[in-house]
Write an enzyme that holds these catalytic residues in place. Structure first.
Site, short mmCIF file in Angstrom:
data_model
loop_
_atom_site.label_atom_id
_atom_site.label_comp_id
_atom_site.label_asym_id
_atom_site.label_seq_id
_atom_site.Cartn_x
_atom_site.Cartn_y
_atom_site.Cartn_z
N LYS A 194 79.28 46.59 -28.54
CA LYS A 194 79.73 47.08 -29.83
C LYS A 194 81.25 47.24 -29.80
O LYS A 194 81.79 48.32 -29.57
CB LYS A 194 79.06 48.41 -30.19
CG LYS A 194 79.16 48.74 -31.69
CD LYS A 194 78.49 47.70 -32.53
CE LYS A 194 78.62 47.97 -34.02
NZ LYS A 194 78.06 46.91 -34.85
N SER A 390 74.89 43.58 -38.04
CA SER A 390 74.91 45.04 -38.00
C SER A 390 74.21 45.59 -39.24
O SER A 390 73.01 45.38 -39.42
CB SER A 390 76.34 45.56 -37.87
OG SER A 390 76.34 46.81 -37.19
#
Length: 590
Positions: A194, A390
């Site tokens: 991430k 996402s």
């Protein structure tokens, strides 16, 4: 005194008259703008060629806001096309007796790689009609050349350029700039991939980030090479060698290695097109742009209005709370649109078209809930565009079937939080200090004028972990996987559509048309019509909204041109609030 009153009264009357004249002129101008933006019916003549020029930014669905692309010099709206329009018109041209072929004018192409793939597939389907496709450009980028390879003949300007060198991507890092400004990014994240926050904490890519970049860029490049190889009958090994050695340096080398079919000037292309449609050289070639062709009346598929509908719900842009806009997804507006589609008995299936890098985790959750409720009563098919990652994947994962291009950027199943500490910036750069009074221990949690305490960081980290657990639970449920498996392929990692299908995040390769086909099959429909949602606001209302504040954005966009995207990204940073399920970066691949 009489003279004073006379002149005063004359002035008042003059102001009133000027006011009403101004109102009259204003509405006249608005009416003119609205009128110029309206679609006018176009008649097409026999032996016409469809001229496809993709020089304007291609979005999933074009805005009907006449001010968005208004040319003040010509005082008219420059029509913008959505991908849906392009695909529908290529399909219509396939069976249109008046359209004899397609002329691809690809010097400039402004589209994402997955959108290019959808257009390319539509053109491959068009070729089944045995009509010709000719491509010409002064300059071929790798993306435009990939699209051009569907053509029967590819031409290049004698002094033109063609790129075949491989893909590259550049990331910008702000750690040094923030340090000089005495601004501290306070970062909380889950997942080793991430990397949305890496630009603020590092001065180069982490190994994990480099790994995922190499993986999805390699996958996209392999797809490019395979597509070019199939259409040009050149082996992938040779294409790789040409790229590694930069063998394609000019038109002559491109012709030598069979990358193109000929070197021509534009007037020579026009002459050849005339020959193809049996028009004398002294006559004008009949070309119709795709923006005009969409206004040519099409033969209806059915004699009567069909009651049953497939709803295509467009979800494009960053995901935020609220109503959103034409360029962003608002949780309130999109969830309401999905809810109305669920309750409408004439809508038999929903295609959720997602083109989003994500955004607010809470907004994504609200939308996800409506997708789940709709799925219980009618088929829901997710169609992924250039990016559905996402939060974009969050709102897609509950769908019955997920359709994506091999070049779609997806995954990025992860969560992060980002808070700014500007205490030293205010003190050292501006000489400003901040004192505070609070009634409770955590009353000023999230303040930008001080650093977080260890206890506060733990609280936010727990929140991020909880949201991540919810995220992977939703994906596990929607994709029929275990949470452990989702966590393994999650961790914020970005995948290409090609790789995403291998690991179970995507079901089928295809574009919007493929998603509609699946929806029709699942809904068991023979006759249906397409409705596009959310309903777009009428042009007059759009102009009034523009005058209330959006006009400044239009001016900035027009001034900055292609550089506007950087301004847009800075604006996105200012909107980050709370935990985010967002793509780690905005991807520019060249």
């Amino acid at each position: 005194m009489k003279t004073f009153l006379k002149y005063t009264l004359a002035s008042i009357v003059g102001v009133i008259i000027a006011f009403f004249i101004g109102i009259f002129i204003f509405f006249g101008v608005v009416g003119s703008i609205v009128s110029s933006s309206k679609d006018k019916t176009v008649k097409i003549k026999p032996n016409t060629i469809l001229h496809i020029k993709l020089d304007k930014k291609i979005v999933d669905r074009a805005s009907n806001n006449p001010m968005e692309n208004f040319n003040f010099q010509a005082f008219k709206t420059e029509n913008n096309l959505g991908l849906n329009d392009i695909l529908q018109n290529i399909e219509a041209a396939k069976t249109d007796e008046n359209i004899k072929g397609i002329y691809l004018d690809l010097t400039v192409i402004n589209a994402g790689i997955a959108s290019i793939e959808e257009i390319r597939n539509a053109l491959l389907d068009f070729k089944k009609s045995n009509k010709f496709i000719v491509s010409y450009a002064d300059y071929y980028t790798q993306s435009s050349y990939y699209l051009a390879t569907v053509a029967d003949t590819i031409y290049l300007n004698p002094e033109g350029i063609i790129e075949l060198k491989g893909l590259h991507a550049e990331l910008m890092f702000f750690k040094g700039a923030l340090k000089k400004l005495d601004v501290e990014p306070q970062i909380i994240r889950h997942g080793k991939f991430k990397s949305a926050v890496e630009p603020f904490m590092l001065d180069k890519m982490s190994e994990a980030n480099r790994e995922q970049y190499n993986a999805f860029m390699g996958s996209i490049w392999d797809k490019f090479l395979k597509g070019i190889s199939e259409q040009r009958n050149i082996s992938i090994e040779d294409l790789t060698k040409y790229a590694d050695n930069l063998s394609i340096r000019n038109p002559k080398s491109a012709l030598k290695y069979k990358i193109i079919d000929g070197i021509r000037y534009k007037d020579e292309i026009i002459s050849e097109l005339k020959d193809r449609v049996n028009i004398k050289q002294n006559k004008k070639l009949k070309l119709i742009s795709i923006s005009k062709y969409k206004n040519v009346p099409k033969k209806p598929k059915h004699k009567h209005l069909v009651k049953n509908k497939i709803a295509i719900i467009y979800a494009s842009g960053e995901i935020n709370m609220g109503k959103g806009s034409d360029k962003t997804i608002g949780s309130e507006k999109l969830s309401s649109t999905i809810r109305k589609a669920r309750l409408d008995s004439t809508i038999k299936a929903v295609v959720l078209r997602v083109n989003s890098p994500g955004g607010s985790a809470l907004a994504s959750e609200i939308i996800w809930r409506e997708v789940c409720l709709t799925k219980k009563v009618k088929p829901v098919i997710a169609s992924m565009g250039d990016v559905a990652a996402s939060g974009g994947y969050y709102i897609s994962c509950a769908a019955d079937t997920i359709v994506a291009s091999p070049n779609t950027i997806t995954g990025s199943i992860g969560v992060f939080g980002l808070l700014w500490n500007g205490e030293k910036f205010l003190k050292n750069k501006l000489g400003i200090t901040v004192d505070r009074v609070k009634t409770n221990k955590y009353a000023d949690l999230g303040s930008m004028t001080r650093r977080m305490t260890a206890a506060e960081r733990d609280i936010i980290q727990t929140s991020v972990e909880d949201i991540y657990d919810t995220f992977i639970s939703h994906v596990a449920e929607g994709r029929n996987m275990t949470k452990e498996k989702v966590d393994e392929i999650g961790q914020g990692r970005v995948w290409s559509g090609e790789n995403a299908k291998k690991i179970g995040l995507v079901d089928v390769f295809g574009g919007l048309n493929k998603a509609v086909e699946i929806a029709v099959e699942k809904a068991n429909l023979e006759k249906y019509r397409i409705v596009s949602l959310p309903k777009q606001v009428d042009p007059f209302t759009q102009i009034m909204k523009q005058l209330q504040g959006d006009v400044a954005t239009s001016i900035i966009r027009n001034k900055l041109g292609s550089e506007y995207k950087y301004y847009e990204r800075i604006q996105e940073l200012t909107r980050i609030n709370g935990c985010q399920a967002r793509m780690p970066f905005d991807i520019d691949i060249h």
